[in-house]
Motif scaffolding. Structure first.
Motif, PDB file in Angstrom:
ATOM      1  N   GLY A  19       0.793  -1.231   0.000  1.00 24.52           N
ATOM      2  CA  GLY A  19       0.000   0.000   0.000  1.00 24.52           C
ATOM      3  C   GLY A  19       0.821   1.275   0.000  1.00 24.52           C
ATOM      4  O   GLY A  19       0.606   2.154  -0.846  1.00 24.52           O
ATOM      5  N   PRO A  20       1.788   1.421   0.924  1.00 25.22           N
ATOM      6  CA  PRO A  20       2.580   2.652   0.950  1.00 25.22           C
ATOM      7  C   PRO A  20       3.387   2.878  -0.339  1.00 25.22           C
ATOM      8  O   PRO A  20       3.523   4.019  -0.795  1.00 25.22           O
ATOM      9  CB  PRO A  20       3.513   2.461   2.150  1.00 25.22           C
ATOM     10  CG  PRO A  20       2.784   1.500   3.033  1.00 25.22           C
ATOM     11  CD  PRO A  20       2.067   0.571   2.092  1.00 25.22           C
ATOM     12  N   VAL A  21       3.876   1.821  -0.927  1.00 20.96           N
ATOM     13  CA  VAL A  21       4.650   1.947  -2.170  1.00 20.96           C
ATOM     14  C   VAL A  21       3.742   2.410  -3.298  1.00 20.96           C
ATOM     15  O   VAL A  21       4.072   3.346  -4.042  1.00 20.96           O
ATOM     16  CB  VAL A  21       5.330   0.608  -2.535  1.00 20.96           C
ATOM     17  CG1 VAL A  21       5.996   0.683  -3.895  1.00 20.96           C
ATOM     18  CG2 VAL A  21       6.334   0.220  -1.462  1.00 20.96           C
ATOM     19  N   ILE A  22       2.601   1.775  -3.426  1.00 18.83           N
ATOM     20  CA  ILE A  22       1.664   2.140  -4.488  1.00 18.83           C
ATOM     21  C   ILE A  22       1.140   3.551  -4.279  1.00 18.83           C
ATOM     22  O   ILE A  22       1.007   4.327  -5.236  1.00 18.83           O
ATOM     23  CB  ILE A  22       0.521   1.103  -4.559  1.00 18.83           C
ATOM     24  CG1 ILE A  22       1.098  -0.249  -5.009  1.00 18.83           C
ATOM     25  CG2 ILE A  22      -0.582   1.568  -5.507  1.00 18.83           C
ATOM     26  CD1 ILE A  22       0.150  -1.411  -4.877  1.00 18.83           C
ATOM     27  N   ASP A  23       0.858   3.917  -3.041  1.00 12.96           N
ATOM     28  CA  ASP A  23       0.432   5.289  -2.741  1.00 12.96           C
ATOM     29  C   ASP A  23       1.500   6.295  -3.162  1.00 12.96           C
ATOM     30  O   ASP A  23       1.179   7.359  -3.713  1.00 12.96           O
ATOM     31  CB  ASP A  23       0.124   5.450  -1.254  1.00 12.96           C
ATOM     32  CG  ASP A  23      -1.141   4.729  -0.824  1.00 12.96           C
ATOM     33  OD1 ASP A  23      -1.937   4.300  -1.698  1.00 12.96           O
ATOM     34  OD2 ASP A  23      -1.332   4.572   0.398  1.00 12.96           O
ATOM     35  N   ALA A  24       2.765   5.976  -2.922  1.00 17.04           N
ATOM     36  CA  ALA A  24       3.866   6.869  -3.319  1.00 17.04           C
ATOM     37  C   ALA A  24       3.942   6.992  -4.836  1.00 17.04           C
ATOM     38  O   ALA A  24       4.182   8.089  -5.361  1.00 17.04           O
ATOM     39  CB  ALA A  24       5.193   6.371  -2.751  1.00 17.04           C
ATOM     40  N   TRP A  25       3.740   5.882  -5.545  1.00 16.76           N
ATOM     41  CA  TRP A  25       3.725   5.952  -7.013  1.00 16.76           C
ATOM     42  C   TRP A  25       2.648   6.923  -7.476  1.00 16.76           C
ATOM     43  O   TRP A  25       2.890   7.769  -8.335  1.00 16.76           O
ATOM     44  CB  TRP A  25       3.442   4.586  -7.624  1.00 16.76           C
ATOM     45  CG  TRP A  25       4.507   3.564  -7.470  1.00 16.76           C
ATOM     46  CD1 TRP A  25       5.801   3.770  -7.067  1.00 16.76           C
ATOM     47  CD2 TRP A  25       4.377   2.168  -7.701  1.00 16.76           C
ATOM     48  NE1 TRP A  25       6.472   2.568  -7.050  1.00 16.76           N
ATOM     49  CE2 TRP A  25       5.633   1.569  -7.436  1.00 16.76           C
ATOM     50  CE3 TRP A  25       3.330   1.356  -8.109  1.00 16.76           C
ATOM     51  CZ2 TRP A  25       5.852   0.205  -7.578  1.00 16.76           C
ATOM     52  CZ3 TRP A  25       3.549  -0.004  -8.240  1.00 16.76           C
ATOM     53  CH2 TRP A  25       4.801  -0.572  -7.981  1.00 16.76           C
ATOM     54  N   HIS A  26       1.449   6.802  -6.898  1.00 15.83           N
ATOM     55  CA  HIS A  26       0.341   7.681  -7.288  1.00 15.83           C
ATOM     56  C   HIS A  26       0.647   9.138  -6.955  1.00 15.83           C
ATOM     57  O   HIS A  26       0.357  10.027  -7.755  1.00 15.83           O
ATOM     58  CB  HIS A  26      -0.959   7.243  -6.605  1.00 15.83           C
ATOM     59  CG  HIS A  26      -1.599   6.063  -7.252  1.00 15.83           C
ATOM     60  ND1 HIS A  26      -2.494   6.162  -8.280  1.00 15.83           N
ATOM     61  CD2 HIS A  26      -1.454   4.732  -7.017  1.00 15.83           C
ATOM     62  CE1 HIS A  26      -2.884   4.963  -8.657  1.00 15.83           C
ATOM     63  NE2 HIS A  26      -2.258   4.070  -7.905  1.00 15.83           N
ATOM     64  N   GLU A  27       1.210   9.356  -5.781  1.00 14.33           N
ATOM     65  CA  GLU A  27       1.519  10.729  -5.361  1.00 14.33           C
ATOM     66  C   GLU A  27       2.547  11.375  -6.282  1.00 14.33           C
ATOM     67  O   GLU A  27       2.344  12.479  -6.788  1.00 14.33           O
ATOM     68  CB  GLU A  27       2.036  10.738  -3.925  1.00 14.33           C
ATOM     69  CG  GLU A  27       2.443  12.129  -3.456  1.00 14.33           C
ATOM     70  CD  GLU A  27       3.234  12.102  -2.162  1.00 14.33           C
ATOM     71  OE1 GLU A  27       3.933  13.092  -1.913  1.00 14.33           O
ATOM     72  OE2 GLU A  27       3.170  11.101  -1.423  1.00 14.33           O
ATOM     73  N   VAL A  28       3.651  10.701  -6.489  1.00 12.27           N
ATOM     74  CA  VAL A  28       4.752  11.283  -7.267  1.00 12.27           C
ATOM     75  C   VAL A  28       4.379  11.395  -8.739  1.00 12.27           C
ATOM     76  O   VAL A  28       4.566  12.452  -9.351  1.00 12.27           O
ATOM     77  CB  VAL A  28       6.042  10.452  -7.087  1.00 12.27           C
ATOM     78  CG1 VAL A  28       7.141  10.939  -8.018  1.00 12.27           C
ATOM     79  CG2 VAL A  28       6.511  10.527  -5.642  1.00 12.27           C
ATOM     80  N   LEU A  29       3.870  10.332  -9.310  1.00  9.87           N
ATOM     81  CA  LEU A  29       3.553  10.368 -10.739  1.00  9.87           C
ATOM     82  C   LEU A  29       2.304  11.187 -11.030  1.00  9.87           C
ATOM     83  O   LEU A  29       2.137  11.700 -12.138  1.00  9.87           O
ATOM     84  CB  LEU A  29       3.396   8.949 -11.283  1.00  9.87           C
ATOM     85  CG  LEU A  29       4.651   8.078 -11.204  1.00  9.87           C
ATOM     86  CD1 LEU A  29       4.377   6.687 -11.753  1.00  9.87           C
ATOM     87  CD2 LEU A  29       5.814   8.728 -11.940  1.00  9.87           C
ATOM     88  N   GLY A  30       1.446  11.349 -10.041  1.00  7.01           N
ATOM     89  CA  GLY A  30       0.223  12.119 -10.238  1.00  7.01           C
ATOM     90  C   GLY A  30       0.349  13.603  -9.964  1.00  7.01           C
ATOM     91  O   GLY A  30      -0.598  14.361 -10.180  1.00  7.01           O
ATOM     92  N   ALA A  31       1.517  14.052  -9.517  1.00  3.98           N
ATOM     93  CA  ALA A  31       1.716  15.472  -9.212  1.00  3.98           C
ATOM     94  C   ALA A  31       1.422  16.316 -10.449  1.00  3.98           C
ATOM     95  O   ALA A  31       1.947  16.068 -11.530  1.00  3.98           O
ATOM     96  CB  ALA A  31       3.140  15.718  -8.733  1.00  3.98           C
ATOM     97  N   GLY A  32       0.546  17.276 -10.273  1.00  5.58           N
ATOM     98  CA  GLY A  32       0.216  18.193 -11.363  1.00  5.58           C
ATOM     99  C   GLY A  32      -0.813  17.676 -12.347  1.00  5.58           C
ATOM    100  O   GLY A  32      -1.158  18.374 -13.303  1.00  5.58           O
ATOM    101  N   LEU A  33      -1.311  16.471 -12.139  1.00  5.84           N
ATOM    102  CA  LEU A  33      -2.309  15.922 -13.050  1.00  5.84           C
ATOM    103  C   LEU A  33      -3.714  16.270 -12.576  1.00  5.84           C
ATOM    104  O   LEU A  33      -3.977  16.370 -11.383  1.00  5.84           O
ATOM    105  CB  LEU A  33      -2.178  14.393 -13.141  1.00  5.84           C
ATOM    106  CG  LEU A  33      -0.872  13.839 -13.699  1.00  5.84           C
ATOM    107  CD1 LEU A  33      -0.920  12.312 -13.710  1.00  5.84           C
ATOM    108  CD2 LEU A  33      -0.582  14.378 -15.090  1.00  5.84           C
TER     109      LEU A  33
END
Length: 107
Positions: A52-66
């Protein structure tokens, strides 16, 4: 994550390339764990704690500005099942799958 220093399409491409490489290396394990998590509460709980924390980090970082719709497409792109459909079922090379998903996210 080093992806934070990148922007736009470069961040998405770099991040998805790394995620898809992880999926390729761990396909057998992830297939079984995700299948079992659908039907076994303890497996789902352990998976949520571990991944969960890893996937959440992927969403946070890659989703920045989207925007909202772009984040929905990002969720689709980050799905193990989407990766498997594109590469295993669809026969796409990993790089082509990444390019297609980056294009879909930014379109």
């Amino acid at each position: 994550q080093a992806w934070r220093a990148l922007s736009g399409a470069e961040r998405l491409s770099t991040g998805l390339t790394a995620v898809y490489a992880y999926y390729a290396r761990n396909e057998s394990l992830l297939s079984c764990v995700l299948r079992d998590a659908e039907h076994h509460a303890l497996t789902r709980e352990i998976m949520d704690i571990r991944f969960g924390p890893v996937i959440d980090a992927w969403h946070e970082v890659l989703g920045a500005g989207l925007g909202k719709k772009q984040r929905a497409m990002l969720a689709l792109a980050l799905s193990f099942h989407s990766w498997r459909t594109l590469t295993r079922d669809g026969g796409m090379k990993s790089g082509a799958a990444v390019s297609a998903m980056v294009h879909a996210i930014l379109a």
